[in-house]
Design a protein around this motif. Structure first.
Motif, PDB file in Angstrom:
ATOM      1  N   LYS A   1      -9.728  53.135 -30.576  1.00 30.18           N
ATOM      2  CA  LYS A   1      -8.486  53.905 -30.376  1.00 30.18           C
ATOM      3  C   LYS A   1      -7.529  53.699 -31.556  1.00 30.18           C
ATOM      4  O   LYS A   1      -6.975  54.667 -32.097  1.00 30.18           O
TER       5      LYS A   1
ATOM      6  N   HIS B   1      -8.750  55.463 -34.549  1.00 35.33           N
ATOM      7  CA  HIS B   1      -8.514  56.906 -34.453  1.00 35.33           C
ATOM      8  C   HIS B   1      -7.061  57.249 -34.766  1.00 35.33           C
ATOM      9  O   HIS B   1      -6.775  58.224 -35.469  1.00 35.33           O
ATOM     10  N   LEU B   2      -6.124  56.436 -34.231  1.00 32.72           N
ATOM     11  CA  LEU B   2      -4.702  56.693 -34.507  1.00 32.72           C
ATOM     12  C   LEU B   2      -4.415  56.614 -36.002  1.00 32.72           C
ATOM     13  O   LEU B   2      -3.549  57.304 -36.518  1.00 32.72           O
ATOM     14  N   ALA B   3      -5.152  55.763 -36.707  1.00 30.42           N
ATOM     15  CA  ALA B   3      -4.965  55.622 -38.154  1.00 30.42           C
ATOM     16  C   ALA B   3      -5.905  56.555 -38.917  1.00 30.42           C
ATOM     17  O   ALA B   3      -5.954  56.517 -40.142  1.00 30.42           O
ATOM     18  N   ARG B   4      -6.613  57.395 -38.175  1.00 27.75           N
ATOM     19  CA  ARG B   4      -7.590  58.317 -38.763  1.00 27.75           C
ATOM     20  C   ARG B   4      -8.606  57.586 -39.641  1.00 27.75           C
ATOM     21  O   ARG B   4      -8.934  58.008 -40.739  1.00 27.75           O
TER      22      ARG B   4
ATOM     23  N   PRO C   1      -6.200  70.897 -45.783  1.00 26.10           N
ATOM     24  CA  PRO C   1      -7.202  71.477 -44.888  1.00 26.10           C
ATOM     25  C   PRO C   1      -6.544  72.178 -43.705  1.00 26.10           C
ATOM     26  O   PRO C   1      -5.448  71.791 -43.286  1.00 26.10           O
ATOM     27  N   SER C   2      -7.217  73.173 -43.185  1.00 23.96           N
ATOM     28  CA  SER C   2      -6.673  73.943 -42.074  1.00 23.96           C
ATOM     29  C   SER C   2      -6.301  73.039 -40.908  1.00 23.96           C
ATOM     30  O   SER C   2      -7.047  72.133 -40.541  1.00 23.96           O
ATOM     31  N   ILE C   3      -5.131  73.269 -40.335  1.00 22.11           N
ATOM     32  CA  ILE C   3      -4.662  72.410 -39.259  1.00 22.11           C
ATOM     33  C   ILE C   3      -5.018  73.004 -37.899  1.00 22.11           C
ATOM     34  O   ILE C   3      -5.424  72.314 -36.978  1.00 22.11           O
ATOM     35  N   ILE C   4      -4.866  74.320 -37.806  1.00 22.33           N
ATOM     36  CA  ILE C   4      -4.990  74.953 -36.494  1.00 22.33           C
ATOM     37  C   ILE C   4      -6.444  75.079 -36.043  1.00 22.33           C
ATOM     38  O   ILE C   4      -6.821  74.569 -34.995  1.00 22.33           O
TER      39      ILE C   4
ATOM     40  N   GLU D   1      -9.274  72.555 -34.139  1.00 19.71           N
ATOM     41  CA  GLU D   1      -8.572  71.543 -33.343  1.00 19.71           C
ATOM     42  C   GLU D   1      -9.113  71.507 -31.927  1.00 19.71           C
ATOM     43  O   GLU D   1      -9.521  72.537 -31.411  1.00 19.71           O
TER      44      GLU D   1
ATOM     45  N   PHE E   1       0.368  61.741 -37.440  1.00 19.45           N
ATOM     46  CA  PHE E   1      -0.149  62.435 -38.617  1.00 19.45           C
ATOM     47  C   PHE E   1       0.000  63.940 -38.484  1.00 19.45           C
ATOM     48  O   PHE E   1      -0.444  64.539 -37.499  1.00 19.45           O
TER      49      PHE E   1
ATOM     50  N   PHE F   1      -7.109  77.356 -44.693  1.00 19.74           N
ATOM     51  CA  PHE F   1      -6.365  76.143 -45.046  1.00 19.74           C
ATOM     52  C   PHE F   1      -4.906  76.324 -44.643  1.00 19.74           C
ATOM     53  O   PHE F   1      -4.518  77.401 -44.170  1.00 19.74           O
ATOM     54  N   SER F   2      -4.120  75.286 -44.824  1.00 19.18           N
ATOM     55  CA  SER F   2      -2.685  75.382 -44.534  1.00 19.18           C
ATOM     56  C   SER F   2      -1.893  75.043 -45.783  1.00 19.18           C
ATOM     57  O   SER F   2      -2.374  74.312 -46.655  1.00 19.18           O
TER      58      SER F   2
END
Lengths: 102, 506
Positions: A11, A14-17, A96-99, A102, B99, B154-155
């Motif tokens: 966990k 993951h929070l710290a990627r 990188p794409s955010i949406i 996801e 993040f 991308f963003s």
């Protein structure tokens, strides 16, 4: 209290990627447990009547006047901050794409 | 309308809504909260070039240190004092970790356990003129994030907004209807703009609102499961979103299901709220004290000094308008609901006073215009008065023309509506539209003669004591003059004529 186990390590990672291998999860779980145990020694100190301390120095934070000062610009009049970006598009930081995904 | 009716029925009988609001207000300082980059974008100015107001501090480069902007602290204290908060003298900042590309450091510098202002309140007046106190739990200082533009592949990130100072104002769960929530937001907005610490433009994101809402059976003590509606960009949409959400939650509960704890967004085209794609895990911000900022130590003296600089606040202005200008509570409320409208009103009255008017005589008609026709237009277009074409001189000239008998009350309304549209001068509009009220006795006497000749029956009735019929005759005369006659003069002329006839015949 919480238990330091492999799920907790995953966990936190993951929070710290951070991507950990299963071996790393094992290693860090035992290291985390040691660190937490060490810090828990502090529980033995009697702190009743002691004010919480957020910073070791008895100083006041300095403040600035509300005056604009621009960071240097390039010859094209753009902020030099863009120079340090790995990728730029339309003067924006390209990431990188955010949406999607996801 | 249906939704509203349904709501009233539901709420009256079974459920009550519990609403708490979080407002993020951008402070109108020149620079950002922790660096000297330009923060403020003047309203209506074309957007400043992408990433032009950035530096290593607000872009989150390694090794940089934040330095607190003095003005941010001063503005936060002002907000707290104006809402009856206690001001905390020793403040620490905290890191809120998450993040997202618009947050370059990977954490937001905010305040957590010990906000600068706590335990305040503000008073709202509901439509039924009931006063209600809404608690303000806390006001804290923090930095805004940048902006993302999401494209297919991308963003793109623009950090001009990263580090712009915000105060977050958290209300208690004290509102019980969408209308109360709207009243709270308007009152808070008025206070911040009167203080001149926030530009307050909701469309431009200076003043943003998140609403927490749940329903519970009437009389219940515990709260129901809430949903959060994020970033709605107008007062009216906040109210509509809440009305929709109350109805939706009620339907969910009544059909035997459970409300899910989630974040929703308002779709203003459809008038509904929709769930935002929820992130997998619950937020785990891991707040801890910001090591890069030493505790902020304030003195009571500084707080007192700031207190002395507070301007007249909406509630004080309202009381003064009632007390000194003889306005009704309603007129005073409408006028002081916006700083711009209140200033407009005061300047118009001042101009009339300079022209020799008595201040009470000047206040009433100016207030009538602004709270009537003008308030309606402002509301329809959802703008502030300084965004309209209507100038202070328009109001002054219309009020003067009405007093001089050059404009009827209907004519005055028409002039205001036209000035609103094209900004032309009052005289130009009166002449162009032929709105000049006819008070010339010769012209009006002819009209009166004509009406008397056309309606002998009614004239006889009047003369035999049925005085109410006079209204009918005046009405006919007004019609004959195409609305341009001065009704007061017409009525006098009828009376004079009948008195004369009466005397002559007796």
């Amino acid at each position: 209290m919480f238990t330091v186990n492999e799920d907790l390590t995953r966990k936190i990672a993951h929070l710290a990627r951070l991507h950990l291998t299963e071996d790393e999860v094992k290693t860090f779980t035992s290291q985390l447990r040691e660190i937490i145990n060490y810090i828990e020694l502090l529980e033995e100190v009697n702190v009743s009547g002691v004010k919480p301390l957020t910073h070791p120095f008895e100083l006041e934070t300095p403040m600035r006047e509300d005056k604009i000062s621009h960071y240097p610009k390039t010859n094209e009049g753009k902020s030099k901050i863009l120079d340090s970006a790995p990728e730029i598009l339309y003067d924006s930081f390209k990431v990188p794409s955010i949406i999607s995904g996801e | 309308m249906h939704l509203k009716k349904d709501l009233e029925l539901i709420m009256a009988n079974v459920y009550e809504a519990v609403i708490g609001l979080e407002v993020h207000a951008q402070l109108s300082t020149e620079t950002k909260i922790f660096c000297s980059c330009q923060a403020r974008v003047e309203s209506g100015k074309t957007e400043i070039p992408v990433n032009s107001n950035t530096c290593p501090i607000c872009a989150g480069h390694p090794g940089v240190l934040p330095v607190l902007n003095k003005k941010v602290v001063e503005y936060a204290i002002k907000a707290g004092l104006a809402t009856g908060c206690e001001i905390r003298l020793v403040n620490i900042f905290a890191r809120k970790n998450y993040f997202y590309p618009d947050l370059p450091k990977g954490y937001q510098i905010s305040q957590y356990e010990n906000p600068i202002c706590e335990n305040g309140f503000l008073e709202i007046t509901t439509k039924d003129f009931i006063k209600k106190k809404i608690n303000i739990q806390r006001i804290h200082m923090e930095e805004d994030a940048g902006k993302n533009v999401h494209l297919a592949e991308f963003s793109l990130v623009n950090l001009n907004r990263a580090g712009v100072p915000l105060i977050e104002i958290v209300s208690g769960p004290d509102m019980r209807s969408a209308e109360e929530a709207g009243a709270y937001l308007r009152a808070l907005h008025a206070i911040l703009t009167y203080l001149d610490i926030c530009d307050g433009n909701m469309q431009e994101g200076n003043f943003r609102c998140d609403a927490n809402i749940s329903i519970r059976p009437q009389g219940a003590k515990e709260f129901g499961t809430r949903t959060e509606i994020k970033n709605v960009n107008s007062f009216r949409f906040v109210e509509k979103a809440l009305e929709y959400e109350i109805k939706r939650q009620t339907d969910v509960v009544q059909s035997g299901q459970k409300v899910i704890l989630e974040t929703r967004t308002y779709d203003s085209d459809q008038g509904i709220t929709l769930p935002l794609r929820s992130k997998e895990e619950a937020h785990d911000y891991r707040y801890f004290p910001e090591p890069d900022l030493i505790p902020l130590q304030l003195s009571q003296k500084l707080v007192e000094e700031i207190k002395d600089t507070l301007p007249e606040l909406p509630s004080q202005k309202k009381e003064r308008f009632i007390r000194d200008l003889g306005l009704s509570s309603y007129d005073a409320s409408v006028l002081t609901s916006s700083k711009n409208l209140a200033l407009f009103f005061e300047k118009a009255v001042q101009k009339l006073v300079l022209k020799g008017w008595n201040i009470l005589e000047a206040s009433k008609p100016v207030a009538n215009f602004l709270t009537g026709e003008v308030a309606r237009l402002l509301n329809d277009e959802n703008i502030e008065i300084n965004q309209s074409k209507l100038q202070i001189d328009h109001t002054v000239d219309v009020v003067t023309a009405a007093k001089d008998g050059l404009l009827s009350s209907t004519g005055a309304k028409q002039v205001i509506a036209m000035a609103w549209k094209n900004g032309d001068s009052v005289n130009a509009i009166i002449e162009r539209e032929g709105l000049r009220q006819v008070s010339d006795n010769n012209v009006l006497e002819q009209i009166v003669e004509k009406i008397v000749a056309n309606y002998p029956l009614q004239v006889t009735q009047y003369l035999s004591g049925k005085e109410k019929i006079l209204g009918f005759l005046v009405g006919q005369a007004m019609k004959e003059s195409a609305g341009k006659a001065n009704p007061v003069v017409i009525q006098d002329l009828f009376k004079k004529k009948f008195k004369g006839d009466h005397n002559a015949s007796s």
